[in-house]
Design a protein around this motif. Structure first.
Motif, PDB file in Angstrom:
ATOM      1  N   GLU A  55      -3.276   7.666 -10.665  1.00 54.73           N
ATOM      2  CA  GLU A  55      -4.318   6.719 -11.040  1.00 54.73           C
ATOM      3  C   GLU A  55      -3.728   5.393 -11.491  1.00 54.73           C
ATOM      4  OE1 GLU A  55      -6.684   8.641 -14.001  1.00 54.73           O
ATOM      5  OE2 GLU A  55      -7.274  10.249 -12.649  1.00 54.73           O
ATOM      6  N   GLU A  56      -2.519   5.420 -12.036  1.00 57.94           N
ATOM      7  CA  GLU A  56      -1.903   4.209 -12.566  1.00 57.94           C
ATOM      8  C   GLU A  56      -1.134   3.423 -11.506  1.00 57.94           C
ATOM      9  OE1 GLU A  56       0.484   5.634 -15.806  1.00 57.94           O
ATOM     10  OE2 GLU A  56      -1.259   6.303 -16.932  1.00 57.94           O
ATOM     11  N   MET A  57      -1.039   3.948 -10.268  1.00 58.97           N
ATOM     12  CA  MET A  57      -0.317   3.237  -9.217  1.00 58.97           C
ATOM     13  C   MET A  57      -0.970   1.877  -9.008  1.00 58.97           C
ATOM     14  SD  MET A  57       0.401   6.061  -6.243  1.00 58.97           S
ATOM     15  CE  MET A  57       1.532   5.099  -5.252  1.00 58.97           C
ATOM     16  N   PRO A  58      -0.158   0.842  -8.908  1.00 55.67           N
ATOM     17  CA  PRO A  58      -0.751  -0.463  -8.605  1.00 55.67           C
ATOM     18  C   PRO A  58      -1.383  -0.427  -7.216  1.00 55.67           C
ATOM     19  CG  PRO A  58       1.656  -0.623  -8.876  1.00 55.67           C
ATOM     20  CD  PRO A  58       1.270   0.811  -9.033  1.00 55.67           C
ATOM     21  N   SER A  59      -2.333  -1.325  -7.004  1.00 54.38           N
ATOM     22  CA  SER A  59      -2.989  -1.372  -5.702  1.00 54.38           C
ATOM     23  C   SER A  59      -3.277  -2.811  -5.312  1.00 54.38           C
ATOM     24  CB  SER A  59      -4.283  -0.554  -5.721  1.00 54.38           C
ATOM     25  OG  SER A  59      -5.188  -1.100  -6.642  1.00 54.38           O
ATOM     26  N   ASN A  60      -3.487  -2.988  -4.024  1.00 51.80           N
ATOM     27  CA  ASN A  60      -3.931  -4.279  -3.531  1.00 51.80           C
ATOM     28  C   ASN A  60      -4.818  -4.046  -2.322  1.00 51.80           C
ATOM     29  OD1 ASN A  60      -2.083  -3.986  -1.298  1.00 51.80           O
ATOM     30  ND2 ASN A  60      -0.484  -4.916  -2.505  1.00 51.80           N
ATOM     31  N   VAL A  61      -5.587  -5.061  -1.984  1.00 46.99           N
ATOM     32  CA  VAL A  61      -6.380  -5.038  -0.765  1.00 46.99           C
ATOM     33  C   VAL A  61      -5.616  -5.882   0.244  1.00 46.99           C
ATOM     34  CG1 VAL A  61      -8.537  -5.777   0.320  1.00 46.99           C
ATOM     35  CG2 VAL A  61      -8.585  -4.667  -1.925  1.00 46.99           C
ATOM     36  N   GLU A  62      -5.360  -5.293   1.404  1.00 46.04           N
ATOM     37  CA  GLU A  62      -4.515  -5.949   2.400  1.00 46.04           C
ATOM     38  C   GLU A  62      -5.249  -6.173   3.709  1.00 46.04           C
ATOM     39  OE1 GLU A  62      -0.960  -3.803   3.270  1.00 46.04           O
ATOM     40  OE2 GLU A  62      -0.432  -3.538   1.176  1.00 46.04           O
TER      41      GLU A  62
END
Length: 185
Positions: free
Chosen positions: A11-18
């Motif tokens: 849940e703590e993994m960073p994320s981005n919209v690509e």
């Protein structure tokens, strides 16, 4: 206990919209990126070595200064904006780490690229010249805590418009996938 800890870490993994798109006019796109970022961007040369894994993608990025980054990421292979979860660990011995990972997992392939990075708000705009493939553009909307995927997608769509990126230019998958498909064809 381990399962709870592992779930919390996911849940703590960073994320981005690509998004990723083919570029037909790199000069125009560079000019628009410079205007939007109010900068000349930063030149980065990279080699990414991809390893065989059962899920997601695992790559070791060799950086210009001799250091490296081990990057694991998962994202759906669809065109348009998509959520990507990732984790990164730095290394000062990318060659040694590459040998160990190669022995353990096997190498899927390598991607060499020259990248120009521009920051536009919370978005990394990459203009890439990929060896063996040509010119591409990536947008990575770095998600803020509590920000929804829909908000990230809206930012990506707006930037696509401002950069003149057309829906038909969007591509699916990673550069590695395109290189492997090219070898099969």
């Amino acid at each position: 206990m381990w399962i709870v800890t592992y779930a919390r870490k996911l849940e703590e993994m960073p994320s981005n919209v690509e998004i990723k798109a083919a570029v037909h006019n790199p000069t125009f796109l560079k000019q628009r990126a410079e205007e939007l970022s109010k900068s000349a961007g930063t030149l980065i040369r990279q080699q990414d070595t991809f390893f065989n894994v059962q899920k997601g993608r695992l790559k070791l990025r060799h950086l210009m200064n001799g250091s490296g980054q081990l990057i694991f990421y998962e994202r759906p292979d669809v065109d348009g904006p998509k959520l990507s979860n990732y984790s990164i660990s730095g290394t000062e011995d990318p060659d040694g780490l590459a040998r160990v990972l190669s022995d353990a997992l096997g190498v899927k392939g390598a991607v060499k690229k020259e990248r120009r990075l521009y920051m536009v708000g919370q978005t990394r705009v990459h203009l890439d010249n990929v060896e063996g493939l040509g010119h591409f553009m990536e947008l990575e909307v770095v998600m803020k805590e509590g920000q929804s995927t829909e908000e990230g997608e809206a930012i990506a769509h707006k930037l696509m418009e401002e950069l003149g990126v057309k829906k038909e230019d969007l591509i699916v998958g990673a550069y590695m996938d395109l290189l492997l498909a090219d070898k099969k064809g």
